[in-house]
Design a protein around this motif. Structure first.
Motif, PDB file in Angstrom:
ATOM      1  N   CYS A 204       1.724  86.814  27.140  1.00  0.00           N
ATOM      2  CA  CYS A 204       1.639  86.891  25.692  1.00  0.00           C
ATOM      3  C   CYS A 204       0.229  87.031  25.160  1.00  0.00           C
ATOM      4  O   CYS A 204       0.023  87.116  23.946  1.00  0.00           O
ATOM      5  N   GLY A 205      -0.783  87.021  25.995  1.00  0.00           N
ATOM      6  CA  GLY A 205      -2.161  87.232  25.528  1.00  0.00           C
ATOM      7  C   GLY A 205      -2.861  85.934  25.152  1.00  0.00           C
ATOM      8  O   GLY A 205      -2.335  84.830  25.362  1.00  0.00           O
TER       9      GLY A 205
ATOM     10  N   GLY B 229      -2.081  94.525  26.969  1.00  0.00           N
ATOM     11  CA  GLY B 229      -1.572  93.215  26.603  1.00  0.00           C
ATOM     12  C   GLY B 229      -1.910  92.212  27.671  1.00  0.00           C
ATOM     13  O   GLY B 229      -2.507  92.512  28.707  1.00  0.00           O
TER      14      GLY B 229
END
Length: 986
Positions: free
Chosen positions: A930-931, A969
């Motif tokens: 999710c970064g 990402g």
């Protein structure tokens, strides 16, 4: 040393003037030599000198009442200092240098017998050593040594002494001298006359005289001469004596290179005899204490290789150096000199005018004297001789000086310089009234331009172009042209500023160059330009007081009180080559110059028609034949010798490669140059290879000292300079070594190095053991902590997890409490896995057995075990092991990055890349989760200990940590560690 560098004639004239009753026979005084003397009152342990010889090297050896001495022209060295301390202490009466091997044979008085020094060593006495008083030694063609002793004549055949019966009469006469002629015949001088050895081996009387014969010698024509106890000298085989009116007791004879006979007498001084050639009687000349000898008792005579005559006498030693020039010291006070007809010269003196013949300048009978007023300047114009007297200008006519120009209101009575004008006229310089021109009828003053020069004129000189050179005070120089115009030279024309100098002489050479001499050096005027040389630029002096030239292109200078000669081309070389020393010959009082040269304003030098150069000097005149002079008294190049060394009071001969003792702190090296004519003028330079970086100019010193030289091999070199100042490369050298002490040897240094190496290795082993011990303690502590965690925390967590399962089974599946309890159970199980991993890391550090790639692979596999996350590791470049602490820190950063990706990123794939290259090491960990909020990670948020720990570890490595959002990402963590790793300062 006490030197008398004047001719005998000068001394005699002075004595005769002071004491007319002295009774000197001036007609028979020895002339043509300069005299030097050495006596005991000068502090020299010389005593009575009985014998003198010169060896093959050039040293003089003196047999004296004080023992044996060696002399190099400057220093007397005793036999003890030379290492011959075992010689008898009695007087030495005879010396002989063997022509065959150069051995020195020494004959002693008082039954001292004979000693031999061969190859620098005193030979031991044989069992049948001669026990007698020896008065004479000689060697025949076969090498047999003959000795005249008070016990008879002995011969030495190389091994033993044999006595020879001299005569059948009783008592047998005492032998006084032995001599072997060119035919091998042995002659013996005795107290009862002269004897000759016949072919049968017995001796027979050689002359009728029974007078004592103390020496026998043969001249160049084969005629034998002997001393005589009554008339001094006698020709062998002739009943008459030479110079029967000269009574004396002859002691020693020798013949010089000019075939003159020299006789030393017991109390009548030194005689030089020129035998009759049949046309007249023999010529006797004598030297005594009245003419400079230290004693009238002359025991021995020697002519050295340079032509000096050495006189061994009762009170010391004399050296007679032949003159290379002719001094004339009986003319009174000389003011000027001018060339006359047929090689003669006219001399202006304080007592009148004298004409001196050129073929016999030192004979009074060859002179014409015109007495009268003082003559200060002379000039010969064609056949007319002009003279400047205290009564004014005069002309020589009819054998007398006729006054001229006496009708003037103010007659010129202070004329100091005059020269011709090229038109039968004269230029005159009066120190009171200035410059005048005489045209034969009257005098006319010369008026200089008002704004040109106001200084008085000192002297004038007319060149071949009828130009008049005028020298002024304060070093000014001007030129009066034939048309009457005047030009004053300036610095723009190259003339050196002479404000504080004086011009003394001007002369023109055969090429038209004009030479100017003064206290500032020598200047040449050529092609309208001046060029000047001084002592610093290579001129052999500084104060030029007179100049003339000869037919061969040489310049003759009266300079610094001496006379110098060099070719004009040498001047050009010195101008073109800075530092060039002019090749020249020089003459001073040791050459026979009568005093020092004087500055008499261009009146002090004259070149006669026969080529002789006449100089006004302090005691009269000095004459040099420019066609035959050989360049001064220096002779051939001197032999340079290194005599030896003194190392801390221990003497060493300069033979072979000597080894000086260890711990030598003070070293003295002695050297010399065997030049006996002017030894005190010899200059030296030396260099000690292995210590001195370059040559050192020692001046006239003949010793050099070194202190605390390190032990090694050295080579000492010495060179001398010739009379022109050029260094003679053929010098002398001596190699020697100073032995090292035990702590200066190579094996000592090797032992010390080995000891230090072993000590370093031992210290390293001790350190290694200490580090291993500490590391073992750390590992033991880690193991203990892992056991404690396993037995306490891990077991408790396992118990909590089991209890959670048990409680969960008792709760309805649909109950919210069961879901919460299951979450707690999963959290406990995750903590249990992390604790197990920590326990594993504490007990078994993977980097101890694996490299960094394997350790990262293991960390990733453990982090993703029992999860749906896939872990991949890629390695690029050539893997290499790094320092242990470096690999450990990189592994911890990689573990933290992988763990964060698995726990927080909700990723399905984690990729790690490990790259090795020349710039360093790069570790990159990427996920597809999710970064990460970059702004959030920039803040100093409490609780983000994982990220802070990663940054701190990167700083410790001196590297760079970057956390960023990936291009597709997810999160990307990159660590870069440089190759030249240096930990950051705390």
């Amino acid at each position: 040393m006490r030197k008398r560098l004047a001719s005998f004639l000068c001394t005699v004239v002075a004595l005769a003037a002071a004491s007319p009753a002295a009774g000197l026979d001036l007609q028979h005084v020895l002339t043509g030599y300069s005299l030097s003397s050495w006596v005991e009152r000068d502090g020299i342990p010389i005593g009575v000198v009985r014998a003198i010889v010169q060896d093959h090297d050039g040293y003089l050896w003196l047999g004296t009442s004080s023992g044996l001495l060696r002399f190099d022209g400057v220093r007397f060295v005793t036999a003890e200092a030379l290492g011959y301390s075992h010689l008898p202490t009695s007087t030495i009466r005879a010396l002989l240098i063997s022509p065959r091997d150069g051995a020195l044979w020494i004959g002693f008085d008082e039954d001292g017998g004979v000693r031999i020094i061969r190859n620098g060593r005193l030979e031991p006495l044989s069992q049948d050593a001669l026990r007698a008083s020896v008065s004479s030694l000689t060697e025949d063609q076969s090498g047999t040594i003959w000795a005249a002793t008070d016990r008879g004549v002995y011969d030495h055949d190389g091994g033993h002494w044999h006595r020879m019966a001299l005569a059948s009469v009783s008592p047998e006469p005492t032998p006084l001298a032995v001599y072997v002629d060119r035919h091998g015949v042995l002659w013996v001088g005795t107290s009862a006359g002269l004897f000759k050895r016949a072919d049968a081996g017995h001796f027979e009387r050689a002359n009728a005289s029974h007078a004592a014969v103390r020496d026998i010698r043969e001249d160049a024509r084969g005629q034998l001469w002997s001393t005589d106890g009554v008339v001094g000298l006698r020709r062998v085989g002739a009943e008459d004596s030479i110079g029967a009116d000269h009574e004396g007791i002859g002691l020693r004879i020798f013949h010089d290179r000019q075939s003159n006979i020299w006789l030393g007498t017991r109390g009548q001084g030194l005689w030089r005899v020129r035998p009759s050639d049949g046309a007249g009687p023999a010529v006797f000349e004598t030297a005594t204490v009245e003419t400079g000898l230290v004693s009238n008792g002359v025991w021995d005579l020697l002519e050295d290789r340079e032509g000096n005559i050495w006189v061994a006498s009762q009170l010391g030693l004399n050296r007679l150096t032949p003159h290379t020039v002719t001094p004339i010291a009986d003319l009174g006070l000389v003011h000027s000199v001018e060339a006359g007809p047929a090689g003669s010269v006219w001399v202006g003196t304080a007592g009148g005018l004298i004409q001196v013949a050129g073929d016999a300048p030192d004979h009074v009978s060859s002179r014409t004297t015109i007495k009268g007023l003082q003559v200060r300047a002379l000039h010969r114009d064609g056949g007319t001789l002009w003279a400047a007297t205290d009564d004014g200008l005069a002309r020589l006519a009819g054998g007398r000086l006729v006054p001229q120009a006496r009708s003037l209101a103010n007659p010129l009575r202070q004329i100091r310089s005059m020269t011709g004008d090229g038109r039968d006229g004269l230029w005159l310089v009066d120190i009171d009234q200035g410059l005048f021109h005489w045209d034969g009828a009257g005098l006319k003053p010369f008026e200089f331009p008002r704004d040109s020069v106001r200084d008085p004129v000192l002297f004038v000189y007319a060149d071949s172009h009828a130009r008049l050179w005028a020298a002024f005070q304060r070093g000014r120089l001007g030129l009066i042209l034939p048309d009457g115009s005047f030009h004053l030279f300036t610095a723009e024309e190259g003339l050196t500023d002479g404000t504080h100098a004086t011009i003394n002489a001007v002369a023109e050479d055969r090429n038209g160059a004009v030479w100017i001499g003064g206290t500032g050096g020598l200047t040449r005027f050529l092609n309208g330009r001046f060029a000047t040389l001084n002592r610093a630029m290579g001129l052999p002096g500084q104060r030029v007081m007179g100049i003339t030239t000869d037919d061969l292109g040489h310049l003759w200078l009266a300079i610094d009180g001496r006379i110098a000669r060099f070719h004009a081309d040498e001047f050009a070389k010195a101008l073109a080559e800075p530092g060039y020393r002019i090749h020249h010959s020089q003459f001073d009082q040791s050459s026979g110059v009568a005093g020092v040269t004087l500055a008499v304003r261009n009146e002090g030098i004259a070149r006669a028609t026969d080529g002789r150069i006449w100089f006004v000097t302090g005691r009269g005149l000095t004459v040099i034949d420019s066609h035959s002079v050989d360049g001064g008294p220096s002779g051939s190049e001197p032999l340079v010798r290194i005599e030896g060394a003194v190392a801390d009071e221990q003497h060493f001969a300069a033979l072979g490669g000597a080894s000086l003792p260890a711990r030598t702190t003070r070293l003295r090296l002695d050297y010399t140059a065997l030049q006996l004519t002017t030894p005190t003028k010899t200059r030296f330079r030396y260099r000690l290879d292995g210590f001195d970086p370059d040559w050192i100019d020692a001046g006239t010193r003949r010793q050099v000292f070194y202190m605390n030289l390190p032990p090694r091999t050295y080579r000492f070199l010495v060179q001398t300079a010739d009379q022109d100042g050029r260094w003679i490369t053929a010098g002398a050298s001596w190699s020697f070594a100073i032995e090292p002490t035990f702590y200066q040897t190579s094996w000592f240094y090797l032992a010390v190095l080995a000891t230090l190496t072993l000590a370093a290795y031992g210290a390293w082993q001790v350190r290694l053991r200490h580090v291993r011990h500490e590391f073992a303690l750390v590992l033991a502590e880690r193991a203990r902590l892992s056991r404690e965690i396993h037995d306490t925390l891990l077991q408790n967590l396992a118990g909590v997890a089991i209890q959670c399962v048990g409680i969960s089974n008792t709760i309805e599946p649909s109950s919210p409490a069961r879901a919460q309890l299951d979450a707690v159970r999963r959290h406990v199980e995750e903590s249990l896995r992390e604790t197990r991993q920590a326990v594993w890391n504490l007990r078994a550090p993977i980097l101890e057995t694996h490299d960094l790639r394997a350790a990262l692979q293991d960390a990733g596999s453990r982090a993703t075990a029992e999860t749906a996350v896939r872990f991949e590791l890629a390695v690029s470049g050539k893997p290499r092991r790094l320092a242990a602490h470096l690999e450990s820190e990189v592994l911890r950063i990689g573990q933290e990055a992988i763990t964060n990706a698995v726990r927080h990123a909700k990723a399905t794939r984690v990729q790690a890349e490990l790259r090795f290259d020349r710039s360093g090491l790069t570790l990159r960990v990427c996920d597809n989760g999710c970064g990460f909020d970059v702004a959030y990670q920039a803040e100093d948020v409490s609780g983000q200990l994982g990220l802070i720990s990663m940054k701190e570890r990167a700083a410790e490595l001196g590297g760079r940590l970057r956390v960023a959002v990936g291009s597709t990402g997810g999160t990307e963590v990159e660590l870069v560690v440089p190759a030249a790793f240096r930990p950051a300062e705390a």
